[in-house]
Write a protein that holds these residues in place. Structure first.
Motif, PDB file in Angstrom:
ATOM      1  N   ALA B 150       0.841  -1.202   0.000  1.00  0.00           N
ATOM      2  CA  ALA B 150       0.000   0.000   0.000  1.00  0.00           C
ATOM      3  C   ALA B 150       0.877   1.253   0.000  1.00  0.00           C
ATOM      4  N   ALA B 151       1.912   1.237   0.831  1.00  0.00           N
ATOM      5  CA  ALA B 151       2.792   2.407   0.933  1.00  0.00           C
ATOM      6  C   ALA B 151       3.514   2.662  -0.389  1.00  0.00           C
ATOM      7  N   GLU B 152       4.003   1.588  -1.022  1.00  0.00           N
ATOM      8  CA  GLU B 152       4.701   1.733  -2.309  1.00  0.00           C
ATOM      9  C   GLU B 152       3.772   2.325  -3.370  1.00  0.00           C
ATOM     10  N   LEU B 153       2.551   1.774  -3.428  1.00  0.00           N
ATOM     11  CA  LEU B 153       1.615   2.234  -4.454  1.00  0.00           C
ATOM     12  C   LEU B 153       1.169   3.669  -4.203  1.00  0.00           C
ATOM     13  N   LEU B 154       1.038   4.034  -2.940  1.00  0.00           N
ATOM     14  CA  LEU B 154       0.659   5.415  -2.641  1.00  0.00           C
ATOM     15  C   LEU B 154       1.774   6.370  -3.048  1.00  0.00           C
ATOM     16  N   ASP B 155       3.020   5.936  -2.901  1.00  0.00           N
ATOM     17  CA  ASP B 155       4.125   6.760  -3.392  1.00  0.00           C
ATOM     18  C   ASP B 155       4.021   6.916  -4.908  1.00  0.00           C
ATOM     19  N   LEU B 156       3.697   5.806  -5.580  1.00  0.00           N
ATOM     20  CA  LEU B 156       3.562   5.844  -7.034  1.00  0.00           C
ATOM     21  C   LEU B 156       2.514   6.867  -7.472  1.00  0.00           C
ATOM     22  N   VAL B 157       1.391   6.926  -6.738  1.00  0.00           N
ATOM     23  CA  VAL B 157       0.339   7.865  -7.130  1.00  0.00           C
ATOM     24  C   VAL B 157       0.499   9.222  -6.448  1.00  0.00           C
ATOM     25  N   GLY B 158       1.617   9.391  -5.747  1.00  0.00           N
ATOM     26  CA  GLY B 158       1.945  10.697  -5.159  1.00  0.00           C
ATOM     27  C   GLY B 158       1.151  11.050  -3.918  1.00  0.00           C
ATOM     28  N   LEU B 159       0.710  10.028  -3.174  1.00  0.00           N
ATOM     29  CA  LEU B 159      -0.081  10.303  -1.975  1.00  0.00           C
ATOM     30  C   LEU B 159       0.474   9.584  -0.753  1.00  0.00           C
ATOM     31  N   GLY B 160       1.790   9.437  -0.726  1.00  0.00           N
ATOM     32  CA  GLY B 160       2.437   8.739   0.383  1.00  0.00           C
ATOM     33  C   GLY B 160       2.068   9.310   1.743  1.00  0.00           C
ATOM     34  N   ASP B 161       1.811  10.618   1.787  1.00  0.00           N
ATOM     35  CA  ASP B 161       1.517  11.251   3.082  1.00  0.00           C
ATOM     36  C   ASP B 161       0.055  11.078   3.499  1.00  0.00           C
ATOM     37  N   LYS B 162      -0.768  10.477   2.655  1.00  0.00           N
ATOM     38  CA  LYS B 162      -2.198  10.366   2.979  1.00  0.00           C
ATOM     39  C   LYS B 162      -2.578   8.964   3.439  1.00  0.00           C
ATOM     40  N   ILE B 163      -1.587   8.163   3.738  1.00  0.00           N
ATOM     41  CA  ILE B 163      -1.860   6.743   3.982  1.00  0.00           C
ATOM     42  C   ILE B 163      -2.849   6.508   5.124  1.00  0.00           C
ATOM     43  N   ASP B 164      -2.827   7.372   6.135  1.00  0.00           N
ATOM     44  CA  ASP B 164      -3.743   7.158   7.260  1.00  0.00           C
ATOM     45  C   ASP B 164      -4.958   8.073   7.228  1.00  0.00           C
ATOM     46  N   ALA B 165      -5.144   8.760   6.094  1.00  0.00           N
ATOM     47  CA  ALA B 165      -6.323   9.624   5.968  1.00  0.00           C
ATOM     48  C   ALA B 165      -7.553   8.767   5.647  1.00  0.00           C
ATOM     49  N   HIS B 166      -8.728   9.352   5.876  1.00  0.00           N
ATOM     50  CA  HIS B 166      -9.967   8.708   5.440  1.00  0.00           C
ATOM     51  C   HIS B 166     -10.347   9.289   4.077  1.00  0.00           C
ATOM     52  N   PRO B 167     -10.995   8.505   3.232  1.00  0.00           N
ATOM     53  CA  PRO B 167     -11.346   8.982   1.890  1.00  0.00           C
ATOM     54  C   PRO B 167     -12.076  10.326   1.897  1.00  0.00           C
ATOM     55  N   THR B 168     -12.943  10.544   2.897  1.00  0.00           N
ATOM     56  CA  THR B 168     -13.713  11.795   2.924  1.00  0.00           C
ATOM     57  C   THR B 168     -12.828  13.021   3.130  1.00  0.00           C
ATOM     58  N   GLN B 169     -11.604  12.795   3.604  1.00  0.00           N
ATOM     59  CA  GLN B 169     -10.699  13.927   3.822  1.00  0.00           C
ATOM     60  C   GLN B 169      -9.921  14.289   2.560  1.00  0.00           C
ATOM     61  N   LEU B 170     -10.125  13.517   1.486  1.00  0.00           N
ATOM     62  CA  LEU B 170      -9.352  13.735   0.264  1.00  0.00           C
ATOM     63  C   LEU B 170     -10.196  14.407  -0.818  1.00  0.00           C
ATOM     64  N   SER B 171      -9.526  15.092  -1.729  1.00  0.00           N
ATOM     65  CA  SER B 171     -10.216  15.655  -2.895  1.00  0.00           C
ATOM     66  C   SER B 171     -10.598  14.514  -3.836  1.00  0.00           C
ATOM     67  N   GLY B 172     -11.475  14.815  -4.793  1.00  0.00           N
ATOM     68  CA  GLY B 172     -11.875  13.798  -5.759  1.00  0.00           C
ATOM     69  C   GLY B 172     -10.684  13.204  -6.502  1.00  0.00           C
ATOM     70  N   GLY B 173      -9.782  14.071  -6.911  1.00  0.00           N
ATOM     71  CA  GLY B 173      -8.607  13.605  -7.646  1.00  0.00           C
ATOM     72  C   GLY B 173      -7.746  12.683  -6.796  1.00  0.00           C
ATOM     73  N   GLN B 174      -7.602  13.054  -5.523  1.00  0.00           N
ATOM     74  CA  GLN B 174      -6.814  12.211  -4.622  1.00  0.00           C
ATOM     75  C   GLN B 174      -7.517  10.877  -4.395  1.00  0.00           C
ATOM     76  N   GLN B 175      -8.832  10.929  -4.240  1.00  0.00           N
ATOM     77  CA  GLN B 175      -9.576   9.673  -4.048  1.00  0.00           C
ATOM     78  C   GLN B 175      -9.403   8.759  -5.256  1.00  0.00           C
ATOM     79  N   GLN B 176      -9.421   9.357  -6.442  1.00  0.00           N
ATOM     80  CA  GLN B 176      -9.296   8.528  -7.631  1.00  0.00           C
ATOM     81  C   GLN B 176      -7.892   7.921  -7.728  1.00  0.00           C
ATOM     82  N   ARG B 177      -6.887   8.680  -7.280  1.00  0.00           N
ATOM     83  CA  ARG B 177      -5.530   8.119  -7.304  1.00  0.00           C
ATOM     84  C   ARG B 177      -5.411   6.975  -6.310  1.00  0.00           C
ATOM     85  N   VAL B 178      -6.083   7.098  -5.160  1.00  0.00           N
ATOM     86  CA  VAL B 178      -6.098   5.985  -4.205  1.00  0.00           C
ATOM     87  C   VAL B 178      -6.803   4.780  -4.836  1.00  0.00           C
ATOM     88  N   ALA B 179      -7.898   5.044  -5.550  1.00  0.00           N
ATOM     89  CA  ALA B 179      -8.635   3.944  -6.192  1.00  0.00           C
ATOM     90  C   ALA B 179      -7.760   3.229  -7.218  1.00  0.00           C
TER      91      ALA B 179
END
Lengths: 214, 278
Positions: B150-179
């Motif tokens: 999960a950590a590696e893939l989040l780095d790939l999508v540029g969201l390494g710092d959001k690993i412990d966030a909840h989806p509702t705390q993210l923008s649509g674009g960030q949510q889609q990158r997590v998806a």
């Protein structure tokens, strides 16, 4: 009798009444636990095609007949080795499960279709789709509605009186017929119900604020 | 030495060879109807392993249905889909094929991932849990392995710092990158992208497309992409299929489709897309 309530007299009958209240609270808590678990089970199983429709019919039947009749009927049918308390609590639990099942159902239907599809796209096993994705979201939404049934159920426990469970109402009836001071006795009974249900209602409002906002 | 003596020939004849040579995805006269509405009309097409195909066409032309059939969110009405040389919409029984059972589909769809228009992250889980859920409970990874993935893939999508966030705390674009990270965590062979930027505010689209470009460049995942982002389609896809009324109206290399469309239907569709500001 001095004033509205004779405190000396109410002090005398209080231990008996508190004993009755204890039974009432026990019946509510155990019955509610049955209603919560059984209702959830029914809400999930109701989605199974044919069996679900049968179950739905049964629940409809339970919801449209009076609880007191169900209590007396089951009490009359049950083998003698079951205590009135056991029968009362189980019937109360099943009766309310028919209502909580509907509450859970509305919660489950409120979970977005995309959540099911995402679970499927990830090949999650059915147990995880329900247990980790759908139910946590569904239950969160219906906690306030479920809480209201706790209070409704608490107020329905005096019906157990009909099958001889010595809960608060039964104790009050005994005390009243012994001393012929029904007004004092039933005033205290009413106050005791309030003492339990008002804090419960406040607690449920708090839960409501906490969960509905999310 | 006769050919039959070689150890390679001990396997069942044909099976291995077919799987290697055949296209990865085969649609064979696929029909999909919803009630009276025919969405796909005897559709034939193939996708090779590693190929990136973009599906374009007016809404209602059946593009999304193709992805949903592959993700087993819908069932074919007629025809067959094969994947990897083996039946997918159907399964072998006796000497013939019968519609695939739920357990057969469960097994087969593990190699396919999908990213949805509406992200569909699980709001009751953190970003990390969203990504770990399937690797742990489907692939059987340990929690540590899955968390690392999960950590590696989040780095790939540029969201390494959001690993412990909840989806509702993210923008649509960030949510889609997590998806996207969540779909990739299953190491899919095939990735289905269903209008993944359509629900995003315009300024968030580029970030998501950049991530997908990166995925396209650095992996050999077969991608089927339904999109209105023509620039993106041109950059990443090997082939573009233009759909109209449940059939392929035109197909070709993106340069040809976008630069020199031959069919009138393609021309008018591309014109309408350009006019709408895409």
């Amino acid at each position: 009798m001095s004033g509205f309530l004779d405190f000396e007299y109410t002090g005398q009958i209080m231990p008996d009444l508190l004993g009755g209240l204890q039974i009432t609270v026990q019946a509510t808590v155990i019955g509610y636990a049955i209603a919560l678990t059984l209702g959830l089970l029914i809400a999930v199983v109701r989605r199974v095609p044919v069996f679900g429709s049968l179950l739905h019919f049964l629940m409809e039947f339970i919801r449209t007949t009076p609880l007191v009749i169900q209590l007396v009927f089951v009490f009359a049918m049950a083998p003698a080795n079951f205590s009135p308390f056991t029968i009362g609590v189980v019937v109360l639990g099943i009766h309310y499960a028919a209502y909580t099942a509907e509450v859970y159902r509305s919660g489950i239907e409120g979970v977005a279709k995309g959540q099911w599809e995402a679970s499927r796209a990830l090949s999650l096993p059915t147990s995880r789709t329900w247990g980790a994705v759908v139910l946590p979201q569904a239950i969160r939404k219906v906690i306030p509605a479920l809480g209201n049934y706790l209070i409704a159920m608490f107020k329905d426990t005096p019906l157990l009186f009909a099958i001889g469970v010595v809960e608060l109402l039964a104790v009050a009836q005994q005390v009243g017929s012994r001393d012929f001071r029904y007004v004092d006795t039933f005033t205290v009974v009413g106050l005791l119900f309030l003492v339990v249900s008002i804090p419960s209602a406040i607690l449920i409002r708090r839960l409501e604020k906490r969960y509905v906002a999310v | 030495m006769s050919p039959s003596d070689t150890p390679e020939n001990t396997t069942a004849p044909g099976v291995e060879g077919n799987a290697a040579d055949a296209p990865l995805i085969v649609f064979d006269k696929v029909v999909k109807r919803f009630g009276d509405l025919t969405v796909l009309d005897h559709l034939d097409f193939n996708v090779e392993a590693g190929e990136r195909v973009t599906l374009i066409g007016p809404s209602g032309s059946g593009k999304t249905t193709i992805l949903r059939l592959l993700m087993t969110l819908e069932k074919v009405t007629e025809g067959h889909i094969n994947i990897g040389g083996e039946p997918f919409s159907h399964m072998p029984r006796g000497s013939g094929l019968v519609p695939a059972s739920e357990s057969y589909l469960r097994q087969r769809r593990k190699s396919i991932g999908m990213v949805f228009q509406q992200f569909n992250l699980f709001p009751n889980m953190t970003v990390r849990k969203n990504i770990m859920e399937a690797p742990v409970h489907v692939l059987g990874l340990s929690k540590d392995e899955a968390s690392e993935r999960a950590a590696e893939l989040l780095d790939l999508v540029g969201l390494g710092d959001k690993i412990d966030a909840h989806p509702t705390q993210l923008s649509g674009g960030q949510q889609q990158r997590v998806a996207i990270a969540r779909a990739l965590a299953m190491r899919p062979e095939i990735l289905l992208l269903d209008e993944v930027t359509s629900a995003l505010d315009p300024e968030l689209v580029a970030g998501v497309l950049d991530v997908l470009r990166e995925v396209a460049e650095t992996t050999d995942i077969t991608m089927l992409c339904v999109t209105h982002e023509m620039g993106f389609a041109r950059d990443v896809s090997h082939r573009v299929l233009m759909f109209d009324k449940g059939q392929i109206a035109e197909e070709g290399h993106p340069d040809q489709i976008f630069g020199d469309p031959r069919e009138d239907r393609t021309k008018s569709f591309l014109k309408s897309v350009l006019e709408n500001g895409h």
